[in-house]
Structures are given as C-alpha cells and as structure tokens.
Design a protein around this motif. Structure first.
Motif, PDB file in Angstrom:
ATOM      1  N   HIS A   1       4.652  14.836  -4.247  1.00 19.62           N
ATOM      2  CA  HIS A   1       3.992  14.267  -5.213  1.00 19.62           C
ATOM      3  C   HIS A   1       4.091  12.709  -5.688  1.00 19.62           C
ATOM      4  O   HIS A   1       3.798  12.190  -6.512  1.00 19.62           O
ATOM      5  N   VAL A   2       4.789  12.101  -4.520  1.00 21.88           N
ATOM      6  CA  VAL A   2       5.362  10.599  -4.800  1.00 21.88           C
ATOM      7  C   VAL A   2       4.705   9.850  -3.754  1.00 21.88           C
ATOM      8  O   VAL A   2       4.506  10.162  -2.672  1.00 21.88           O
ATOM      9  N   ASP A   3       3.825   8.631  -4.372  1.00 23.07           N
ATOM     10  CA  ASP A   3       3.409   7.654  -3.451  1.00 23.07           C
ATOM     11  C   ASP A   3       4.478   6.538  -2.906  1.00 23.07           C
ATOM     12  O   ASP A   3       5.208   6.020  -3.805  1.00 23.07           O
ATOM     13  N   VAL A   4       4.655   6.662  -1.691  1.00 24.16           N
ATOM     14  CA  VAL A   4       5.710   5.979  -1.273  1.00 24.16           C
ATOM     15  C   VAL A   4       4.971   4.555  -0.501  1.00 24.16           C
ATOM     16  O   VAL A   4       3.876   4.627  -0.001  1.00 24.16           O
ATOM     17  N   PRO A   5       5.733   3.582  -0.400  1.00 27.48           N
ATOM     18  CA  PRO A   5       5.173   2.221   0.105  1.00 27.48           C
ATOM     19  C   PRO A   5       5.150   2.037   1.525  1.00 27.48           C
ATOM     20  O   PRO A   5       6.252   2.681   2.315  1.00 27.48           O
ATOM     21  N   LEU A   6       4.323   1.549   1.878  1.00 25.51           N
ATOM     22  CA  LEU A   6       3.857   1.021   3.479  1.00 25.51           C
ATOM     23  C   LEU A   6       4.272  -0.445   3.380  1.00 25.51           C
ATOM     24  O   LEU A   6       3.301  -1.317   3.354  1.00 25.51           O
ATOM     25  N   ALA A   7       5.526  -0.858   3.818  1.00 25.74           N
ATOM     26  CA  ALA A   7       5.741  -2.078   3.424  1.00 25.74           C
ATOM     27  C   ALA A   7       6.346  -2.859   5.000  1.00 25.74           C
ATOM     28  O   ALA A   7       7.295  -2.374   5.464  1.00 25.74           O
ATOM     29  N   SER A   8       5.635  -3.869   5.473  1.00 23.29           N
ATOM     30  CA  SER A   8       6.065  -4.411   6.699  1.00 23.29           C
ATOM     31  C   SER A   8       7.107  -5.182   6.635  1.00 23.29           C
ATOM     32  O   SER A   8       7.930  -5.525   7.669  1.00 23.29           O
ATOM     33  N   THR A   9       7.659  -5.606   5.435  1.00 25.65           N
ATOM     34  CA  THR A   9       8.743  -6.690   5.321  1.00 25.65           C
ATOM     35  C   THR A   9       8.975  -6.538   3.906  1.00 25.65           C
ATOM     36  O   THR A   9       8.199  -6.351   2.941  1.00 25.65           O
TER      37      THR A   9
ATOM     38  N   ARG B   1       0.772  -1.341   0.077  1.00 27.47           N
ATOM     39  CA  ARG B   1      -0.003   0.180  -0.074  1.00 27.47           C
ATOM     40  C   ARG B   1       0.865   1.135  -0.152  1.00 27.47           C
ATOM     41  O   ARG B   1       2.002   1.181   0.747  1.00 27.47           O
ATOM     42  N   THR B   2       0.356   2.287  -0.432  1.00 28.51           N
ATOM     43  CA  THR B   2       1.039   3.446  -0.725  1.00 28.51           C
ATOM     44  C   THR B   2       0.315   4.770  -0.057  1.00 28.51           C
ATOM     45  O   THR B   2      -1.081   4.740  -0.153  1.00 28.51           O
ATOM     46  N   VAL B   3       1.040   5.908   0.344  1.00 29.04           N
ATOM     47  CA  VAL B   3       0.427   7.088   0.620  1.00 29.04           C
ATOM     48  C   VAL B   3       1.470   8.152   0.117  1.00 29.04           C
ATOM     49  O   VAL B   3       2.754   7.763  -0.058  1.00 29.04           O
ATOM     50  N   LYS B   4       0.860   9.289  -0.064  1.00 29.78           N
ATOM     51  CA  LYS B   4       1.840  10.446  -0.409  1.00 29.78           C
ATOM     52  C   LYS B   4       2.868  10.507   0.608  1.00 29.78           C
ATOM     53  O   LYS B   4       2.487  10.560   1.798  1.00 29.78           O
ATOM     54  N   SER B   5       4.188  10.819   0.409  1.00 32.04           N
ATOM     55  CA  SER B   5       5.012  11.352   1.362  1.00 32.04           C
ATOM     56  C   SER B   5       4.822  12.433   2.039  1.00 32.04           C
ATOM     57  O   SER B   5       4.459  13.372   1.476  1.00 32.04           O
ATOM     58  N   PRO B   6       4.950  12.468   3.299  1.00 29.51           N
ATOM     59  CA  PRO B   6       4.871  13.652   4.298  1.00 29.51           C
ATOM     60  C   PRO B   6       5.926  14.865   4.107  1.00 29.51           C
ATOM     61  O   PRO B   6       5.739  15.750   4.486  1.00 29.51           O
ATOM     62  N   ASN B   7       6.956  14.698   3.593  1.00 32.85           N
ATOM     63  CA  ASN B   7       7.871  15.334   3.006  1.00 32.85           C
ATOM     64  C   ASN B   7       7.503  16.377   2.009  1.00 32.85           C
ATOM     65  O   ASN B   7       7.189  15.842   0.861  1.00 32.85           O
ATOM     66  N   PRO B   8       7.346  17.497   2.199  1.00 30.37           N
ATOM     67  CA  PRO B   8       6.699  18.153   1.204  1.00 30.37           C
ATOM     68  C   PRO B   8       7.803  18.273   0.213  1.00 30.37           C
ATOM     69  O   PRO B   8       6.996  18.401  -1.254  1.00 30.37           O
TER      70      PRO B   8
ATOM     71  N   VAL C   1       0.894   7.091  12.215  1.00 26.56           N
ATOM     72  CA  VAL C   1      -0.227   6.321  12.144  1.00 26.56           C
ATOM     73  C   VAL C   1      -1.448   7.258  11.658  1.00 26.56           C
ATOM     74  O   VAL C   1      -2.390   7.176  10.941  1.00 26.56           O
ATOM     75  N   ASP C   2      -1.345   8.266  12.399  1.00 22.96           N
ATOM     76  CA  ASP C   2      -2.332   9.425  12.303  1.00 22.96           C
ATOM     77  C   ASP C   2      -2.268   9.945  10.789  1.00 22.96           C
ATOM     78  O   ASP C   2      -3.409  10.033  10.269  1.00 22.96           O
ATOM     79  N   TYR C   3      -1.220  10.012  10.341  1.00 24.23           N
ATOM     80  CA  TYR C   3      -1.166  10.678   9.006  1.00 24.23           C
ATOM     81  C   TYR C   3      -1.477   9.521   8.078  1.00 24.23           C
ATOM     82  O   TYR C   3      -2.259   9.889   6.925  1.00 24.23           O
ATOM     83  N   THR C   4      -1.102   8.331   8.082  1.00 23.40           N
ATOM     84  CA  THR C   4      -1.663   7.067   7.376  1.00 23.40           C
ATOM     85  C   THR C   4      -3.098   7.279   7.240  1.00 23.40           C
ATOM     86  O   THR C   4      -3.641   6.768   6.352  1.00 23.40           O
ATOM     87  N   ARG C   5      -3.796   7.225   8.437  1.00 23.62           N
ATOM     88  CA  ARG C   5      -5.148   7.165   8.507  1.00 23.62           C
ATOM     89  C   ARG C   5      -6.011   8.253   7.751  1.00 23.62           C
ATOM     90  O   ARG C   5      -6.651   8.177   7.063  1.00 23.62           O
ATOM     91  N   ALA C   6      -5.040   9.551   8.103  1.00 22.70           N
ATOM     92  CA  ALA C   6      -5.857  10.597   7.259  1.00 22.70           C
ATOM     93  C   ALA C   6      -5.848  10.497   5.728  1.00 22.70           C
ATOM     94  O   ALA C   6      -6.723  10.834   5.310  1.00 22.70           O
ATOM     95  N   GLU C   7      -4.623  10.171   5.102  1.00 26.15           N
ATOM     96  CA  GLU C   7      -4.487  10.067   3.939  1.00 26.15           C
ATOM     97  C   GLU C   7      -5.406   8.838   3.487  1.00 26.15           C
ATOM     98  O   GLU C   7      -6.087   8.989   2.454  1.00 26.15           O
ATOM     99  N   ALA C   8      -5.436   7.579   4.168  1.00 30.78           N
ATOM    100  CA  ALA C   8      -6.265   6.770   3.586  1.00 30.78           C
ATOM    101  C   ALA C   8      -7.734   7.160   3.511  1.00 30.78           C
ATOM    102  O   ALA C   8      -8.712   6.996   2.855  1.00 30.78           O
ATOM    103  N   SER C   9      -8.203   7.954   4.810  1.00 35.85           N
ATOM    104  CA  SER C   9      -9.423   8.474   4.814  1.00 35.85           C
ATOM    105  C   SER C   9     -10.096   9.435   3.648  1.00 35.85           C
ATOM    106  O   SER C   9     -11.291   9.574   3.312  1.00 35.85           O
ATOM    107  N   ALA C  10      -8.898  10.059   3.154  1.00 31.33           N
ATOM    108  CA  ALA C  10      -9.252  11.070   2.226  1.00 31.33           C
ATOM    109  C   ALA C  10      -8.929  10.432   0.715  1.00 31.33           C
ATOM    110  O   ALA C  10      -9.354  11.024  -0.060  1.00 31.33           O
ATOM    111  N   GLY C  11      -8.906   9.181   0.630  1.00 38.20           N
ATOM    112  CA  GLY C  11      -8.847   8.333  -0.535  1.00 38.20           C
ATOM    113  C   GLY C  11      -7.563   8.447  -1.316  1.00 38.20           C
ATOM    114  O   GLY C  11      -7.557   8.137  -2.456  1.00 38.20           O
ATOM    115  N   ARG C  12      -6.411   8.913  -0.508  1.00 39.67           N
ATOM    116  CA  ARG C  12      -5.283   8.959  -1.315  1.00 39.67           C
ATOM    117  C   ARG C  12      -4.436   7.486  -0.790  1.00 39.67           C
ATOM    118  O   ARG C  12      -2.916   7.613  -1.040  1.00 39.67           O
TER     119      ARG C  12
END
Length: 967
Positions: free
Chosen positions: A284-292, A273-280, A349-360
């Motif tokens: 513009h980049v979708d970065v991976p959320l990889a547990s392994t 799964r990916t979300v937009k990088s929190p670094n300004p 975690v809060d950032y990931t949840r916010a991005e996911a809830s916003a459909g990103r």
C-alpha cells in the motif's frame, strides 16, 4: 551542362590550416552567451568557425590554379611552388583571423575574406567569359548564392550569409526550417528599425540611439518577453509560492536562523518517482526510486536527503554536511534496479516497467532548493509546496503519441506514450499559459507597431509581409523559442546535478536522446534561476545580434532528395549521420508546442500533427522493418539527394559535405571502417561525385569521452566533391593499387610535413582519416574499379586498402622487426622462438637487433627497451648499428629531459634518417592510439607536433658538438 566549365582548383582542395580551425571549433563549444546556438537547441550543430573556414576555402582559388589549368600533370618549378606556399600562408592568415570567436562580427576581418572571395569569383568569371551561359552563371558583379539542403541548426547558411552570399536553407524538418528563418531570413527583413514598444518610444535614449542590424528587433523581444512573464505571474504565480523560513524549520537547522522570516524564491523542486512496494507487507506504500540523495557535493556547502522510516511510512529530511556512505546511490541498485526503502526488497526493472505501464508510477517531493542573498538553501519538503504543485491544472496539453522505438528513446518502457506524459501538471500549466500569451503578445505588438507608424497592410510574415502584422508575428517566433528553452529545462526528464561544476538543473536534451530520469528537478519558470522564461528571452535576444542583416536569406521546407534549390548555387551541407540521431522524433518535443503557438503564422510549416518522418534520411531499423532495410533506405535516399547536388551545384566550386565520425568506428584492426561511414561514402560516389579531398575537423569538445586518453580523434570529416567526368574509365584492382602506391606516399608526406614556412601538418590523431581523401580521390574518379572476377570493388574494400597503406613497412630491417614486435607485445616480454621467426622474416636476427641496443634477449625471453632504459652514454658517431627505431626513441629520451633544443641536437646527428624517424613516430602513434596505450601515444604525438621546432633546433645545432650529445 553541355559546354565545359573551366574550374580553378580551390584552396580546400589543396591545403587548410587545420590546427587553427580545430582549436577555434573546440573553443566555440564552450561559448554560450550570444552564440547562435542559444537561439534554439539543435542536435550536432556544426561550429561556426569550421563552417566559415570551409565555405571560404571552397570559394577561394588556390594559388596554383593557373598552372594546374595550363599545365595539367606537369611538375611545377620550385620557385613557383615557393610562391604558391607564400600565397597560401597569406590565405591561411585570413582564415586564422576569420575563425577566431571574437571576430565573428568583426566587419574588418570579414571584409578581408569577402574581398578574397570576390577576387576569386572575378578570376573564375573571366576564365569562363566565353561560356554560352556566362551571363547566367558567371556574372562578375554578382556572387553565386549558397544553399544547404540539410540545413538543420543553420550554422552553414548563417556563415555563408556572413561571408556575403545570398543564403538559402532547406530542411524536411519544420523545426529546423523555423530555426533557419529566425537566423537568416527574418532579421534582414526588419533590420535597422528602432523598437516599437511604448517604453522605448518614450525613452530619450531610445530616440537618440542608432538601432543598427537587429538591435531594435531584439529590444522588442526583451520588452514583450518581460510583459509575458509579468502576465504569467499574475495568472499562475500562486502555483509557484516562495518559501518562508520559520522558527520550526530553523529548530533543527542552525544554518537557517539568519534567514528567519525571509521569503525565498524557489529555484527547483526535486522529486523522486515512486511505485508500489513489491513487498506484500508494504504493497500500500509508494516507495521512492531515487538514483541519489546528494543535493550538493561542493566542499563546505554539502547537503543531502535523509530518508526517515517510521513503520510503514517515511519522510524526507534535508541535512547539511558530508553525505553518509550510500547516499550517493539513493535507493538505486545496479543496472536500473532499486530497493524498497521500507523492506529493502529489490525492485527489478521489469517490476518498475510493469507498474509504470499500469499507471501506478507517481512522484513525491524529496527536497526544495531556494535562493537567498547568501546563496543556495536546501530545504526539506514542505506540504504547502507539494499542495501548490498538486493543484495545478492545464487547459491544454500535447496529447500526441511519440514513436516508442525511436532512436535513443527509453521512456516508452515506463508508461510514457504521449508528449504530455513527459511533463508534470504544473509544467503543462506554465507552458500552456505562456503559449497562450504569445498569441496575446502578437496582438499587442501589432497595435504598438501601428501606433509607432509602421504600415498596417495585414500581410503576414509567411506571405512576405514587412508591416505591423508581419513584425508582430516575427517577434512571436523568438518568444516561442524562449518558451522552448523553458520546456527543455521544464520537463520531468530534467535532472538535478549536485556537482560543484553544475549544481543546477540539467536540461532534457543534455544529449541527443530521451533516457528515463528517476529523480527529477522541476524548475521555476517565474523565478530567476535555471529554466526561467526571462533568461530564455535574454538568450534569444542576444543570439539575434550576431545575425547578418545586410544580406538576404531564405529558408524553405524541402525534401533534400527532391529539391531544386541547389541549382547553380554553392553547396555545403551536413547531412544526417546514418543511425546516430533521430532528429524528427526528437524535435517533436518542441514541435508540439511551436505548432500551437505559431500555426497561425506559418500554417504550411505546421500543417502536420507531428514532424514528417517517413522521408527523413535516418536509418531507424524499427521504422523500416529491420537493419538491412534501414541501411537500404538510407543508401537509396542519400544517393538520390547527393545526385541532385551533383547535378545542380554551381560548377565553379566543389561541394563540401560534413560527415560526423564516431570514435568507436576507428577502433578496428582493419582501419577506419563502419557501416554508417561506408554506406555514406557509397551514396556519395554512386551519386556521381568524385572526392578531391577530405579534411578532419574537430567539432566536439576534446573531453567528450572522459577518462579515455586515446579519444582525441576528429569528430567530423569534410568531404570535398566534384562531379565525376562522364568520360571516366574503368580500371582493374591491380591498376588501382599501383596508382595508390604512387599517390599515397606523396600525400602522406604532404600531410605529415605541411607546406610552406608556416607548416600546419595533419596531427597524428587525424592522419588515418585524412588519408582517406587522396585514396578515395583515386577510387572515385573511375567509373568502377574491377576485382579479378569482374565485379566492381566495394567501398569497404577500397577503404581497407587505403588504410592498409599506413601499416606498410618502409624502414630498415631492425626497425621493421621492432615495429611488428611492438605491435604484438608492446614493452612486454615474449618468447625467443617467436622473435627469431619474426627476425628472419624481416631480414635480420635477434642478436643483431640486440646489438643495436634496443632489445633485451636473455633466458629464452625477449623484450624491447623503453626509451627511459637506453644508455645515457651514447655517441651516434660511434654507433655502428643505428636503426630508425633507436633514433626515434633516443629523440624521445632527450626531448623528455632537454626539450626541443636537446632533441634538435639528436636530430642533427641522425639527419640522414630524419624523415624516416618522423614517419615512424606517426606510425607508432596510430598503433598506440588504436591499442589504447595512452602514455606511449602521448610520447609519439609530442614528437610529431613539435617536429618543426625540433628541425629548427637541429639546423641551429653546432656541428662540433654533435658527437658529444650524451657525454
């Protein structure tokens, strides 16, 4: 019931071969192929072995029944007790055969059990032949029917049917009802028929074969399942392309060169799964959320994903060999936090949840797993493969909202609100395609059945039909179950397990919850590996073959608190366990697909958009307005349900009720106590039941909590209940305690010693639970136990009083001191002053205990010797101060070096304190287990479980050598 029914005491109210039942139940958990559990997933299904043994034992009369009825309260002569023990051992032998997995369908073994049930039934009927309702209740030629009002996964009704009883199953949950129909209702309808498919009709082998039971039925499930898979390949096969190994791919991977030019079937696509990088700078980049990043940890077959960063972009490359440090954790930090692959900035975690809830929240292909003749092949992402997944579109999807605060649900925190959100577009497409094919298959099956010669009466399965239409609909049920297996391994919550023992896709419901999955594995339903449709069909077909088809069964959707199906039936049931599993919320995962496929077949069963939840007896705080309200709801509903069983169940047999125990609920200083357990017991007793026994049954694998040596408690208790007398009296707390003190010592002796020549004592790990039975039998037989202020005693208080019994001191003064000191300090040092105070309270002295040889006391500190520190030169005949504590630890010392024979010599030398020694071992095991002292607990457990053999060795020990034990 106005006239009194004479009820022989049943075997389950006296004795059970627990070890054999528990061993079979534990073993059964690892059996998959052909087990009914492979028909369809259900949470916390009881083992068939346990269900079979319990139902048998609640229907078979105990050998003591005549004496108990004719001489209530009298002590029987020893010769009679010996005869009973011999007869019980014969029944135990039947149970031991009965619970063996290989005998599940062994008709010779099953018939022995059925014969005993019929014999006991005829004895009961003869006893009640003058009852005014004898014709209705006690027909010696017809066994009473069986009912489970919380049927769930169907283990209990299936086993009742196997034991020769007409079986009734009911549940509020339509998925559970359908599972029970598939297990006990549908197979007998079409038993003994040959298959109708064209291939079998033209096969010489098919015509000459004897299609017994559900064999022909299962053969048609396989055939039409294969047809569906072929059709799906034609329609959507282009979305699951094979991987061709090219020279470009092999350039960096020498291991691929032998596979050049080959087209390999994909086993799994692994996505992150990916979300937009929190670094300004990288927003513009979708970065991976990889547990392994590890793909395979098998020695010699190791593979991993290597992320390669180029400025503000990255790609994944699969490498072969030992993964580098850090690959195991992917981009994951502690507690659900991640790091940006490009900037290393933390992703909270809060950032990931916010991005996911916003459909990103998106996904990106991380690796491909394919199958070659040489085995698994791990490949880097290929654009063609990612494009094929991206082009998939479903004509339909289950846009049904789920309850965000359901028990065990975590996915709602990440933008998932509908069941369709749990699947990728390609997963939705394949599930919808197969779903549509089920309807087409029904039409084809009906035509083939008519051509075969089955009557075309246009009567459906739900209406009781047995013709072509009903047969086609029945096959459709099992095909829908096969598709549910695809859904379970084909959602975006399935994980890839890289460990050598698994190395495959972990299904959605690897546990009874829906937690979030970051990197997920997408299966290939059209392939041959995990999650494919054909394998699902084969598993379903195999599980059908263990159904009993010569005894009818029925399954209904009923609320247990309102049903009347239990009337004059034998009842055994496994109710929901308080707040552990939200069955209704979880089963919606399957219901949304089953409803689309089978609503035309069972319109009433699938009338609602989702599974009914308001009446479900589960204490869900979020659904009922808080924890207190949820407990009140559970207590009220369970009391009502139990009251109906108390009123309706056939009076000839006790009702058996399973209660699933949590390990954590025993880890209290006050004994076995928990909100769920107390609330459940309260409901049972309020309903009008009196307990006549409790039996701990292991219904989980022994390693269910790895790394915890002390975690060996039984996971279920079977409560044996009979209706409380309408003439039940009220007694005082003092009278209750007096009766407990009379009953519990005898019960403890029976449980720890076993009975008869074939002793089967209750294991130490189960003792505190088993002791609840005789204690609650005293408590529950009275209308109320009144406290000093006149208020009724609570169940919680009664449980604590019962559990306190195991902590009472019935040993010599030195042993009492050692026991309480050990409870406080174990083998560690303590202050002399505290030891002196304790010794005085126990009627001894520190010097006296030291003189006995079990205690070190010097320099103001005191500690107990461990058994390994005891003097090797010891002669019990010369020991002028030998406490039970020392006898036990001498026994352990010798047992560890010389085994049972050596320990037997020690026991022979201290024969007068043998019983106290055994009871101390039980007491110390319980103490160590609760404290988490695994090594010590194991030592005491070894003595108890070997006690019979040690006793035998003691009896054979030459008297002349008993004074030379350590010389």
């Amino acid at each position: 019931m106005s006239a009194t029914v004479k009820t022989p005491k049943k075997l389950i109210e006296v004795a059970l071969p627990l070890d054999a039942i528990n061993e079979a139940a534990a073993r059964e958990k690892s059996i998959r192929h052909g087990h009914p559990s492979t028909l369809h997933l259900w949470w916390a299904r009881r083992p068939l072995a346990a269900a079979r043994a319990v139902i048998f034992a609640q229907m078979v009369n105990d050998p003591s029944w005549k004496w108990e009825l004719e001489h209530p309260g009298d002590i029987p002569p020893n010769n009679l007790k010996a005869s009973w023990a011999k007869s019980r051992n014969r029944l135990f032998a039947i149970i031991k055969e009965l619970v063996t997995w290989e005998n599940t369908t062994n008709q010779e073994v099953l018939e022995k059990a059925r014969a005993e049930i019929r014999k006991s039934w005829r004895e009961t009927c003869d006893l009640n032949k003058d009852h005014p309702q004898a014709a209705e209740l006690f027909d010696p030629e017809k066994l009473p029917a069986f009912h489970d009002p919380f049927a769930g996964g169907g283990a209990l009704p299936l086993e009742a049917q196997r034991l020769g009883l007409e079986a009734y199953a009911s549940d509020l949950n339509p998925v559970a009802v359908l599972i029970n129909k598939a297990m006990i209702e549908i197979p007998p309808k079409f038993a003994g028929r040959p298959p109708v498919n064209p291939e079998s009709r033209t096969s010489h082998d098919s015509w000459s074969k004897q299609w017994s039971g559900a064999q022909g039925f299962a053969e048609d499930v396989r055939y039409y399942g294969k047809w569906m898979r072929e059709q799906a390949q034609k329609r959507i096969g282009q979305f699951y392309p094979p991987v061709k190994i090219t020279a470009e791919m092999a350039k960096e991977r020498p291991d691929l060169k032998p596979l050049l030019g080959q087209k390999l079937t994909v086993v799994a696509w692994i996505w992150a799964r990916t979300v937009k990088s929190p670094n300004p700078a990288f927003r513009h980049v979708d970065v991976p959320l990889a547990s392994t990043f590890v793909l395979s940890s098998k020695e010699g077959k190791q593979a991993y994903v290597e992320p390669i960063v180029h400025g503000d972009s990255y790609r994944f490359s699969v490498e072969i060999g030992r993964p580098p440090t850090g690959a195991k954790n992917g981009t994951k930090l502690a507690r659900g936090n991640f790091r940006c692959l490009l900037s290393q900035a933390p992703i909270s975690v809060d950032y990931t949840r916010a991005e996911a809830s916003a459909g990103r929240m998106g996904s990106r292909l991380m690796a491909i797993v394919a199958e070659s003749r040489e085995g698994r092949v791990y490949l880097s992402p290929i654009q063609e493969q990612e494009d094929a997944a991206g082009k998939a579109r479903a004509d339909w999807k289950p846009d049904v909202e789920f309850f965000q605060q359901a028990l065990g649900f975590r996915i709602g925190n990440y933008g998932m609100t509908r069941w369709s959100d749990l699947f990728t577009p390609r997963q939705l497409m394949v599930l919808t395609t197969f779903n549509d094919l089920i309807a087409e298959a029904r039409e084809r099956i009906a035509r083939d059945a008519i051509a075969f010669g089955i009557i075309d009466d246009d009567t459906g399965l739900d209406a009781g039909g047995k013709g072509a239409r009903a047969y086609a609909e029945a096959i459709g049920v099992y095909l829908a179950f096969a598709l549910d297996k695809v859904a379970d391994r084909g959602s975006s919550l399935g994980r890839w397990d890289p460990t050598p023992t698994q190395s495959g896709i972990i299904n959605t419901f690897s546990r009874q919850a829906l937690p979030m999955t970051w990197d997920f594995a997408e299966s290939n339903p059209l392939g041959d590996a995990s999650g494919n449709f054909q394998s699902g069909v084969d598993l379903v077909a195999k599980s059908m073959l263990v159904s009993r088809t010569d005894t009818v069964g029925f399954a209904f959707q009923e609320d247990a608190a309102c049903q009347a199906l239990s009337t004059n039936k034998v009842v055994s049931t496994d109710p929901p366990y308080y707040d552990n599993i939200g069955y209704a919320d979880l089963s919606d995962f399957f219901y949304v697909w089953l409803r689309r496929a089978l609503r035309p077949v069972y319109p009433g069963l699938f009338a609602t958009v989702t599974v009914p939840k308001a009446e479900e007896l589960v204490a869900t705080p979020a659904r009922h307005g808080g924890r207190d309200e949820a407990e009140s709801f559970f207590l009220g509903g369970m009391t009502k349900a139990m009251h109906r069983l108390c009123e309706q169940a056939h009076p000839s047999s006790p009702v058996t009720i399973y209660y699933a125990f949590k390990q954590s609920e025993t880890e209290t200083t006050e004994g076995t106590s928990s909100t769920g357990w107390e609330t459940f017991l309260d409901a049972v007793i309020r309903s009008g039941f009196a307990l006549t026994g409790t039996w701990p049954i292991r219904t989980e694998l022994g390693n269910r909590m790895r790394g915890q040596e002390s975690n060996a408690l039984a996971s279920s208790i079977v409560l044996v209940c009979r209706s409380r007398s309408i003439k039940a009296e009220t007694i005082s707390r003092r009278a209750f305690l007096r009766e407990l003190n009379e009953i519990l010592p005898e019960a403890l002796d029976e449980m720890t010693r076993g009975s008869g020549d074939d002793r089967s004592p209750v294991a130490p790990v189960d003792l505190s639970q088993a002791m609840i039975g005789p204690g609650m039998a005293v408590f529950s037989k009275y209308a109320a136990v009144l406290e000093a202020d006149g208020t009724p005693m609570r169940v919680q208080t009664a449980l604590r009083l019962i559990n306190r019994f195991l902590a009472e001191d019935d040993f010599d003064h030195d042993t009492q001191f050692c026991l309480h000191w050990f409870e406080q300090y174990g083998w560690k040092e303590g202050k002399f002053g505290e030891a002196d105070t304790l010794a005085r309270a126990k009627g001894t002295s520190v010097d006296g205990v030291k003189h006995s040889g079990v205690l070190h006391a010097s320099g103001g500190v005191v500690r107990l010797f461990k058994w390994s520190e005891y003097d090797a030169d010891w002669n019990p005949a010369d020991d002028d101060r030998l406490p039970v504590w020392e006898a036990l630890h001498r026994l352990i010392q010798v047992f560890r070096t010389e085994g049972e024979s050596g320990a037997g010599k020690v026991l022979a030398s201290v024969a007068a304190m043998a019983e106290s020694t055994r009871q101390l071992a039980y007491r110390l095991y319980t103490l160590c287990e609760r404290a988490g002292w695994a090594e010590d607990a194991r030592a005491y457990n070894e003595i108890v479980t070997s006690w019979s053999a040690i006793e035998s060795a003691a009896a054979a020990a030459p008297r002349a050598q008993q004074a030379e034990l350590f010389g």
